[in-house]
Write a protein that holds these residues in place. Structure first.
Motif, PDB file in Angstrom:
ATOM      1  N   GLN A 147       0.841  -1.189   0.000  1.00 53.30           N
ATOM      2  CA  GLN A 147       0.000   0.000   0.000  1.00 53.30           C
ATOM      3  C   GLN A 147       0.881   1.246   0.000  1.00 53.30           C
ATOM      4  O   GLN A 147       1.604   1.483   0.967  1.00 53.30           O
ATOM      5  N   SER A 150       1.900   6.643   2.399  1.00 60.82           N
ATOM      6  CA  SER A 150       2.781   7.608   3.083  1.00 60.82           C
ATOM      7  C   SER A 150       3.923   8.065   2.185  1.00 60.82           C
ATOM      8  O   SER A 150       4.431   7.300   1.366  1.00 60.82           O
ATOM      9  N   SER A 156       0.840  11.469   8.865  1.00 57.88           N
ATOM     10  CA  SER A 156      -0.431  11.767   9.560  1.00 57.88           C
ATOM     11  C   SER A 156      -1.279  12.676   8.683  1.00 57.88           C
ATOM     12  O   SER A 156      -2.492  12.522   8.593  1.00 57.88           O
ATOM     13  N   TRP A 180       7.922   3.897   3.958  1.00 56.81           N
ATOM     14  CA  TRP A 180       7.363   2.967   4.956  1.00 56.81           C
ATOM     15  C   TRP A 180       6.397   1.987   4.289  1.00 56.81           C
ATOM     16  O   TRP A 180       5.443   1.546   4.920  1.00 56.81           O
ATOM     17  N   SER A 182       5.144  -1.162   3.626  1.00 62.42           N
ATOM     18  CA  SER A 182       5.362  -2.521   4.141  1.00 62.42           C
ATOM     19  C   SER A 182       5.245  -3.528   2.999  1.00 62.42           C
ATOM     20  O   SER A 182       4.324  -3.434   2.178  1.00 62.42           O
ATOM     21  N   THR A 396      -0.763   7.377  14.429  1.00 65.60           N
ATOM     22  CA  THR A 396       0.023   7.466  15.672  1.00 65.60           C
ATOM     23  C   THR A 396      -0.902   7.632  16.885  1.00 65.60           C
ATOM     24  O   THR A 396      -2.072   7.998  16.754  1.00 65.60           O
ATOM     25  N   GLU A 398      -0.868   9.994  18.989  1.00 64.19           N
ATOM     26  CA  GLU A 398      -1.354  11.385  19.088  1.00 64.19           C
ATOM     27  C   GLU A 398      -2.583  11.576  18.197  1.00 64.19           C
ATOM     28  O   GLU A 398      -3.560  12.203  18.587  1.00 64.19           O
TER      29      GLU A 398
END
Ligand SMILES: Cc1cc2nc3c(=O)[nH]c(=O)nc-3n(C[C@H](O)[C@H](O)[C@H](O)COP(=O)(O)OP(=O)(O)OC[C@H]3O[C@@H](n4cnc5c(N)ncnc54)[C@H](O)[C@@H]3O)c2cc1C
Length: 413
Positions: A147, A150, A156, A180, A182, A396, A398
């Protein structure tokens, strides 16, 4: 592309006992659970042989082989419609399957993005040609997906992504960088979010493209993680030609599709994670009972007991929350901020458990997989390091707290 791992599935042993179709047709949930447990246990033991329960079972090559075996036996498309090769299992039954899978500590799937996100998205938004082309190899696990959302400047705040796709005749010309990503190092295809109309602001002007990672102009660079593994990657697109028929759901409709895709697995996503967490907690308690600590057993120390009590309560709360999400999803209500609360509590509880393990199980648990004296072949250390990523991936802590504050508690932004 750079492909560091090309897994050619080895022949899988024949499986004794009832077949997958007979199991999914069992009328009773308890019978279904028992049959799934038995099937998975026999199949994994047969395939892993002497490696059953050992670290080798969690290495990429075996994970691919095991996943191929499961899919080719029929354990894929569990929730998909029958006319597309699926099993049409209800959400609670899918959760039972995933729970039994986790209880066995079976290897984590590699093609989870394909099965969990790409398949359901194509079922909903894909053209008939896309369904015909991409769903059959996915069901058999012959094509692995990653995918590409990012970017270095968009995590975010995903809507600030800058990867560009420019329409040129029958193609899109794709340029930009993802990070990132994966499994890109083992994947065949990437589900990419790209900007197709920069004149539109932020969430507008974004589209979903299905990109063949073997196309000229694609470079995949694995990123070495703190655990020593390298299963997420940088992906560079340098003027890659993507056939226009690989656009999903119409141009500039990507944001809505990406948000819908994120919701697909929420009902069943956490059920196996909580089962794994519970199993780790139980193993930790057993080890703490055998570990000397300040003149007694670690498990009897008042401060350890206090931490343990909190962990037990949190894992129990997580189980109840997941049951509630499943219940809501079954009656047609998509999970709202509850999904964020579970993600937050799961990732932070898992980190606290591994922190406690490092503190009290003795210095040898800090040894890595390469050390012969490491307990559990170094998996305590590996899992401790890996849990650092869990409060970042899929949003995240946050961001989860922001969602809970704004959407569940109605606090001002
Ligand atoms: C193991 C792993 C696997 C991943 N797999 C994939 C993948 O397959 N595909 C993919 O596309 N991405 C993947 N990601 C990327 C992941 O989605 C992002 O890392 C995540 O969304 C955070 O983005 P960022 O890393 O750019 O951090 P940033 O968004 O730059 O955040 C940096 C810090 O600022 C904080 N912050 C940012 N905005 C706010 C705010 N509004 N309020 C409060 N604090 C804020 C964050 O919480 C964080 O602490 C993966 C990440 C990990 C760790």
């Amino acid at each position: 592309m750079t492909c560091v791992e090309t897994a050619a599935p080895d022949a899988a042993p024949a499986h004794p006992g009832p077949g997958v179709q007979a199991i999914v047709e069992l009328p009773d949930d308890a019978q279904f659970r028992a049959a799934v447990r038995d099937w998975l246990d026999r199949a994994l033991r047969a395939l892993a042989g002497a490696d059953f329960g050992r670290a080798a079972m969690h290495e990429m090559r075996f994970r691919r082989r095991w996943e191929d075996h499961l899919c080719q036996a029929g354990w894929s498309g569990l929730g998909w419609p029958r006319r597309h090769g699926g099993k049409e299992l209800s959400l609670p039954r899918q959760a039972i399957f995933h729970e039994e899978y986790a209880r066995l500590q079976a290897p984590l799937p590699v093609n989870m993005i394909g099965h969990g996100i790409v398949g359901p998205t194509l079922l909903l938004y894909g053209s008939e040609e896309q369904k015909q082309r991409f769903l059959p190899p996915l069901l058999l696990n012959r094509e692995v997906w990653c995918q590409g959302y990012s970017e270095p400047g968009a995590g975010s705040d995903l809507a600030s992504l800058t990867t560009r796709a420019v329409r040129a005749d029958r193609f899109y010309r794709l340029s930009g960088q993802k990070i990132w990503t994966s499994f890109a190092n083992v994947a065949d295809w990437c589900f990419v979010l790209a900007r197709t109309d920069p004149a539109q602001k932020r969430h507008g002007g974004i589209s979903v493209l299905l990109v063949d990672l073997r196309s000229p102009g694609v470079t995949v660079r694995p990123i070495r993680q703190i655990t020593g593994e390298a299963d997420y990657n940088e992906v560079f697109f340098d003027d890659v030609r993507v056939p226009a028929e690989n656009l999903v759901g119409g141009e500039n409709n990507g944001w809505g599709i990406a948000m819908a895709a994120a919701g697909f697995e929420r009902g069943t996503y956490f059920a196996p994670r909580i089962v794994r967490l519970q199993a780790e907690l139980e193993e930790f308690v057993r080890l703490a009972a055998a570990t000397p600590f300040e003149g007694g057993r670690a498990v009897d120390h008042p401060s350890v007991r206090e931490h343990l009590a909190r962990l037990v309560v949190d894992v129990h709360a997580l189980r109840l929350n997941v049951q509630e999400i499943l219940h809501q999803a079954t009656s047609g209500t998509p999970p709202g901020a509850e999904g964020s609360a579970v993600k937050l509590l799961w990732s932070e509880t898992h980190q606290r458990l591994l922190d406690l393990a490092m503190d009290i199980l003795g210095p040898h648990v800090q040894l890595g997989p390469q050390e012969p004296a490491a307990p559990r072949e170094g998996r305590w250390q590996r899992d401790y390091l890996w849990t650092r990523a869990e409060t970042i991936l899929a949003g995240t802590s946050e961001i989860m707290r922001n969602i809970i504050a704004e959407r569940a508690l109605g606090l001002p932004r």
